[in-house]
Design a protein around this motif. Structure first.
Motif, short mmCIF file in Angstrom:
data_model
loop_
_atom_site.label_atom_id
_atom_site.label_comp_id
_atom_site.label_asym_id
_atom_site.label_seq_id
_atom_site.Cartn_x
_atom_site.Cartn_y
_atom_site.Cartn_z
N SER A 44 41.62 36.78 46.79
CA SER A 44 41.03 36.08 45.65
C SER A 44 39.51 36.01 45.76
CB SER A 44 41.63 34.68 45.50
OG SER A 44 41.32 33.89 46.62
N SER A 45 38.99 36.11 46.96
CA SER A 45 37.55 36.08 47.18
C SER A 45 36.84 37.33 46.64
CB SER A 45 37.29 35.93 48.68
OG SER A 45 35.92 35.85 48.94
N ILE A 46 37.55 38.43 46.54
CA ILE A 46 36.92 39.68 46.09
C ILE A 46 36.37 39.53 44.66
CG2 ILE A 46 37.20 42.16 45.72
CD1 ILE A 46 39.63 41.89 47.78
N PRO A 47 37.21 39.24 43.67
CA PRO A 47 36.65 39.09 42.32
C PRO A 47 35.75 37.86 42.19
CG PRO A 47 38.99 38.51 42.30
CD PRO A 47 38.68 39.10 43.66
N GLN A 48 36.03 36.81 42.99
CA GLN A 48 35.17 35.63 42.93
C GLN A 48 33.74 35.96 43.37
OE1 GLN A 48 36.87 31.94 44.64
NE2 GLN A 48 38.83 33.03 44.61
N ASN A 49 33.60 36.74 44.44
CA ASN A 49 32.26 37.11 44.91
C ASN A 49 31.56 38.06 43.95
OD1 ASN A 49 31.56 35.74 47.40
ND2 ASN A 49 33.38 36.72 48.24
N ILE A 50 32.31 38.95 43.34
CA ILE A 50 31.71 39.84 42.33
C ILE A 50 31.17 38.99 41.18
CG2 ILE A 50 32.19 41.62 40.61
CD1 ILE A 50 34.31 42.73 42.67
N ALA A 51 31.97 38.04 40.72
CA ALA A 51 31.56 37.17 39.62
C ALA A 51 30.36 36.31 40.02
CB ALA A 51 32.72 36.28 39.18
N GLU A 52 30.43 35.72 41.21
CA GLU A 52 29.32 34.86 41.64
C GLU A 52 28.03 35.65 41.76
OE1 GLU A 52 28.18 31.41 44.87
OE2 GLU A 52 30.19 32.28 44.91
N GLY A 53 28.12 36.86 42.28
CA GLY A 53 26.93 37.71 42.38
C GLY A 53 26.31 38.00 41.02
N GLU A 54 27.17 38.24 40.04
CA GLU A 54 26.66 38.51 38.69
C GLU A 54 25.96 37.29 38.09
OE1 GLU A 54 26.47 41.46 36.73
OE2 GLU A 54 26.77 42.15 38.79
N GLY A 55 26.30 36.12 38.59
CA GLY A 55 25.67 34.90 38.11
C GLY A 55 24.33 34.61 38.76
#
Length: 121
Positions: A44-55
């Motif tokens: 679950s951390s994979i898409p979460q980190n991608i999203a957080e990085g985009e923010g």
């Protein structure tokens, strides 16, 4: 209302599918609770980190979160391999997940290279 642009990223979509599949696998595992929790957290951390990085504002921060996402992907693949070694999942399931993992890893690497190139301009 603000649009969450990360949802348009193909790599985020693939990472969400990977996480969903890992959660499905985890639901079928009996015992090994710590490893199940680790798989759920890493996947679950994979898409979460991608999203957080985009923010994040700076490309340097965006790239760091992509590195975190890639690390979590490798961690999830390792747990899946442990499950395979313990005969908890089949070789076809492991192959499917590793194939998807390789695809996601390449997409993350490509995004890192793209952001680095943009940084150097």
């Amino acid at each position: 209302m603000e649009n969450f642009s990360f949802k348009n990223l193909r790599v985020w979509q693939k990472a969400m599918h990977f996480a969903e599949r890992c959660l499905d696998i985890a639901e079928g595992v009996h015992g090994h609770y710590r490893l199940v929790e680790q798989l759920e957290a890493a996947a679950s951390s994979i898409p979460q980190n991608i999203a957080e990085g985009e923010g994040r504002i700076s490309n340097k921060e965006k790239i760091n979160y992509l590195y975190f996402a890639r690390g979590s992907l490798f961690e999830a693949i390792t747990v899946l391999n442990l499950f395979y070694y313990k005969k908890i999942i089949s070789s076809s399931t492991l192959d499917e997940m590793e194939e998807l993992g390789i695809e996601i890893s390449k997409m993350i690497n490509s995004l890192i290279a793209q952001k680095r190139k943009f940084n150097s301009q």
